[in-house]
Design an enzyme around this catalytic site. Structure first.
Site, PDB file in Angstrom:
ATOM      1  N   SER A 127       0.827  -1.205   0.000  1.00 42.09           N
ATOM      2  CA  SER A 127       0.000   0.000   0.000  1.00 42.09           C
ATOM      3  C   SER A 127       0.860   1.252   0.000  1.00 42.09           C
ATOM      4  CB  SER A 127      -0.858  -0.027   1.269  1.00 42.09           C
ATOM      5  OG  SER A 127      -1.399   1.235   1.529  1.00 42.09           O
ATOM      6  N   TYR A 152      -1.581  -1.459  11.170  1.00 44.79           N
ATOM      7  CA  TYR A 152      -1.896  -1.919   9.806  1.00 44.79           C
ATOM      8  C   TYR A 152      -0.755  -1.560   8.852  1.00 44.79           C
ATOM      9  CZ  TYR A 152      -3.607  -1.313   5.046  1.00 44.79           C
ATOM     10  OH  TYR A 152      -3.720  -1.328   3.680  1.00 44.79           O
ATOM     11  N   LYS A 156       2.147  -3.884   6.638  1.00 44.54           N
ATOM     12  CA  LYS A 156       2.470  -3.794   5.206  1.00 44.54           C
ATOM     13  C   LYS A 156       3.991  -3.672   5.036  1.00 44.54           C
ATOM     14  CE  LYS A 156      -1.566  -4.171   3.317  1.00 44.54           C
ATOM     15  NZ  LYS A 156      -1.897  -5.457   2.702  1.00 44.54           N
ATOM     16  N   ASN A 203     -13.804   4.195   4.345  1.00 45.59           N
ATOM     17  CA  ASN A 203     -13.264   4.798   3.130  1.00 45.59           C
ATOM     18  C   ASN A 203     -14.272   5.712   2.451  1.00 45.59           C
ATOM     19  OD1 ASN A 203     -11.786   1.709   2.977  1.00 45.59           O
ATOM     20  ND2 ASN A 203     -10.550   3.550   3.090  1.00 45.59           N
ATOM     21  N   LEU A 204     -13.718   6.634   1.681  1.00 43.71           N
ATOM     22  CA  LEU A 204     -14.531   7.724   1.128  1.00 43.71           C
ATOM     23  C   LEU A 204     -15.629   7.257   0.168  1.00 43.71           C
ATOM     24  CD1 LEU A 204     -15.032  10.751   0.803  1.00 43.71           C
ATOM     25  CD2 LEU A 204     -13.184  10.806  -0.900  1.00 43.71           C
TER      26      LEU A 204
HETATM   27  N1  UFG Z   1     -12.617  11.013   3.785  1.00 45.81           N
HETATM   28  C1  UFG Z   1     -13.621  11.896   4.133  1.00 45.81           C
HETATM   29  N2  UFG Z   1     -14.769  11.401   4.660  1.00 45.81           N
HETATM   30  C2  UFG Z   1     -14.964  10.071   4.867  1.00 45.81           C
HETATM   31  C3  UFG Z   1     -13.932   9.160   4.506  1.00 45.81           C
HETATM   32  C4  UFG Z   1     -12.771   9.669   3.976  1.00 45.81           C
HETATM   33  O1  UFG Z   1     -13.476  13.108   3.964  1.00 45.81           O
HETATM   34  O2  UFG Z   1     -16.030   9.693   5.362  1.00 45.81           O
HETATM   35  C5  UFG Z   1     -11.370  11.536   3.194  1.00 45.81           C
HETATM   36  C6  UFG Z   1     -10.141  11.222   4.009  1.00 45.81           C
HETATM   37  O3  UFG Z   1      -9.985  12.183   5.014  1.00 45.81           O
HETATM   38  C7  UFG Z   1      -9.066  11.232   2.945  1.00 45.81           C
HETATM   39  C8  UFG Z   1      -9.779  10.741   1.698  1.00 45.81           C
HETATM   40  O4  UFG Z   1     -11.160  10.908   1.947  1.00 45.81           O
HETATM   41  O5  UFG Z   1      -8.645  12.544   2.727  1.00 45.81           O
HETATM   42  C9  UFG Z   1      -9.520   9.282   1.387  1.00 45.81           C
HETATM   43  O6  UFG Z   1      -9.799   8.519   2.545  1.00 45.81           O
HETATM   44  P1  UFG Z   1      -9.919   6.921   2.518  1.00 45.81           P
HETATM   45  O7  UFG Z   1     -10.226   6.480   3.920  1.00 45.81           O
HETATM   46  O8  UFG Z   1     -10.854   6.499   1.455  1.00 45.81           O
HETATM   47  O9  UFG Z   1      -8.482   6.456   2.083  1.00 45.81           O
HETATM   48  P2  UFG Z   1      -7.058   6.753   2.757  1.00 45.81           P
HETATM   49  O10 UFG Z   1      -6.306   7.590   1.788  1.00 45.81           O
HETATM   50  O11 UFG Z   1      -7.160   7.246   4.130  1.00 45.81           O
HETATM   51  O12 UFG Z   1      -6.506   5.280   2.940  1.00 45.81           O
HETATM   52  C10 UFG Z   1      -6.329   4.436   1.881  1.00 45.81           C
HETATM   53  C11 UFG Z   1      -6.629   2.999   2.274  1.00 45.81           C
HETATM   54  C12 UFG Z   1      -5.640   2.503   3.276  1.00 45.81           C
HETATM   55  C13 UFG Z   1      -4.250   2.738   2.793  1.00 45.81           C
HETATM   56  C14 UFG Z   1      -4.054   4.184   2.439  1.00 45.81           C
HETATM   57  C15 UFG Z   1      -2.709   4.410   1.833  1.00 45.81           C
HETATM   58  O13 UFG Z   1      -7.931   2.889   2.823  1.00 45.81           O
HETATM   59  O14 UFG Z   1      -5.849   1.118   3.454  1.00 45.81           O
HETATM   60  O15 UFG Z   1      -5.020   4.580   1.478  1.00 45.81           O
HETATM   61  O16 UFG Z   1      -2.461   5.762   1.637  1.00 45.81           O
HETATM   62  F1  UFG Z   1      -3.360   2.414   3.750  1.00 45.81           F
END
Ligand code: UFG
Length: 344
Positions: A127, A152, A156, A203-204
């Site tokens: 990741s 987590y 990785k 996740n978003l």
């Molecule tokens: N976000 C929101 N609202 C939500 C969920 C997410 O605004 O309800 C934002 C987060 O703050 C972030 C973006 O959307 O800025 C993406 O968030 P995600 O949770 O979808 O993804 P992440 O980038 O945090 O994490 C993902 C994977 C992880 C991995 C990571 C590596 O879920 O497993 O990328 O960078 F480790």
């Protein structure tokens, strides 16, 4: 004779899409899963998409060393793709031992079983989290890894190191590729397989689609005061089918003896930064709907901006992300509506 790929965690979100692409590329696939974080919806979807009603499924936990060994002893496995792992960042902070035990033990068992069977090509699903908050973007494979900020993320990094060391010591019996995924989103265009988060999504994109369908009241956008053009975080959202195709390229590279080193690493992303707000706007526009959202405080642990430089994967593996954000978000929405029809 067809080459056989074992896909551990093959009934999950990424595993099911990879299984479809492998079958369509002419590989035989053995799906193995313990269904700890998914049901059979996606496995059934894979069978429908590919017409493979007889697709082999092994219900097993890779933490069971004897079961892993049996699987390798009883089948001629040309490559293994290891997805079977826990993946929720927040949960890993609350339950670190569970994460270390599951994610490390299962991978160690895969490697030991593969070695005992005489060797194997091993693809590990890593990741972008291993880069932490990078000093410069986009990140290349040479960008230094940063200390992990969650158990987590630590698993990785540790699994990357374990594979590298095991390959080095194996005298050619093991070959390895580490794929570092950026943010996988979307669903298969058939809407028969996709992401099925349990409980409230972290996740978003699942949060967006669940809000649009009425399962969640309102999306919180975490932080609009980041030093980015619109104040929200930047990520590299990669279509799940594009991501799955990268695995076919990596498996072929290993099986066909095209590797330049015994253990290689590739970033799997688009090279295109997209902000949270841009993603929300694109979702509304392509699907012709309004999303209920509000700005909320920053989420702990989020990095401001990260996206891939995918040049190495483009040039070395001949792989490139092809689908637009709009196509991907339309597929994600079609999948959510399919789940709604199924009552899920
Ligand atoms: N976000 C929101 N609202 C939500 C969920 C997410 O605004 O309800 C934002 C987060 O703050 C972030 C973006 O959307 O800025 C993406 O968030 P995600 O949770 O979808 O993804 P992440 O980038 O945090 O994490 C993902 C994977 C992880 C991995 C990571 C590596 O879920 O497993 O990328 O960078 F480790």
């Amino acid at each position: 004779m067809k080459k056989t790929v074992l896909v551990s965690g093959g009934a999950g979100f990424i595993g099911s899409h990879v299984t479809v692409e492998l079958l369509q590329a002419g590989y035989e696939v053995i799906v193995a899963d313990n269904f700890s974080n998914c049901d059979t919806t996606c496995f059934e979807g894979v069978k429908k998409i590919t017409g493979r009603v007889d697709l082999p499924l092994v219900k097993m936990d890779f933490c069971d060393a004897a079961a892993a060994e049996r699987l390798f002893a009883e089948n001629r496995i040309d490559a293994v793709i290891h997805f079977a792992a826990f993946k929720a960042v927040g949960e890993s902070v609350a339950k670190p031992l569970m994460y270390y035990k599951n994610n490390l033990q299962s991978f160690l068992n895969v490697l030991e079983a593969a070695e005992k069977a005489g060797g194997c090509n091993v693809l590990f699903s890593s990741s972008a989290t291993v880069y932490g908050e990078p000093d410069t973007v986009p990140v290349t494979e040479k960008t230094p890894r940063k200390p992990a900020t969650s158990p987590y993320g630590n698993t990785k990094q540790m699994c990357e190191d374990i594979l590298r060391d095991a390959v080095k010591a194996s005298e050619g019996r093991l070959k390895g590729i580490l794929l570092r995924y950026f943010n996988p989103i979307g669903a298969h265009p058939s809407a028969l397989i996709g992401e099925l988060p349990r409980g409230v999504p972290n996740n978003l994109v699942p949060f967006i689609t669940q809000t649009a369908i009425g399962k969640r009241e309102c999306l919180s956008i975490f932080g609009n005061d980041y030093p980015t053009p619109d104040g929200t975080c930047l990520r590299d959202y990669i279509d799940i089918v594009d991501l799955a195709k990268a695995h076919v390229c990596a498996v072929s590279r290993m099986i066909d003896g095209k590797m330049k080193e015994d253990c290689e690493v590739f970033n799997i992303g688009t090279g295109r930064p997209v902000s949270v707000l841009e993603l929300v706007n694109a979702f509304e526009k392509v699907n012709g709907l309004k999303l209920n959202y509000k700005f909320a405080p920053r989420r702990a642990g989020d990095v401001t901006a990260i996206w891939a430089d995918p040049t190495l994967a483009n040039e070395e593996m001949g792989w490139k992300a092809e689908r637009s954000v709009e196509q991907t978000l339309a597929a994600a929405w079609a999948w959510e509506r399919h789940l709604h029809e199924l009552g899920l």
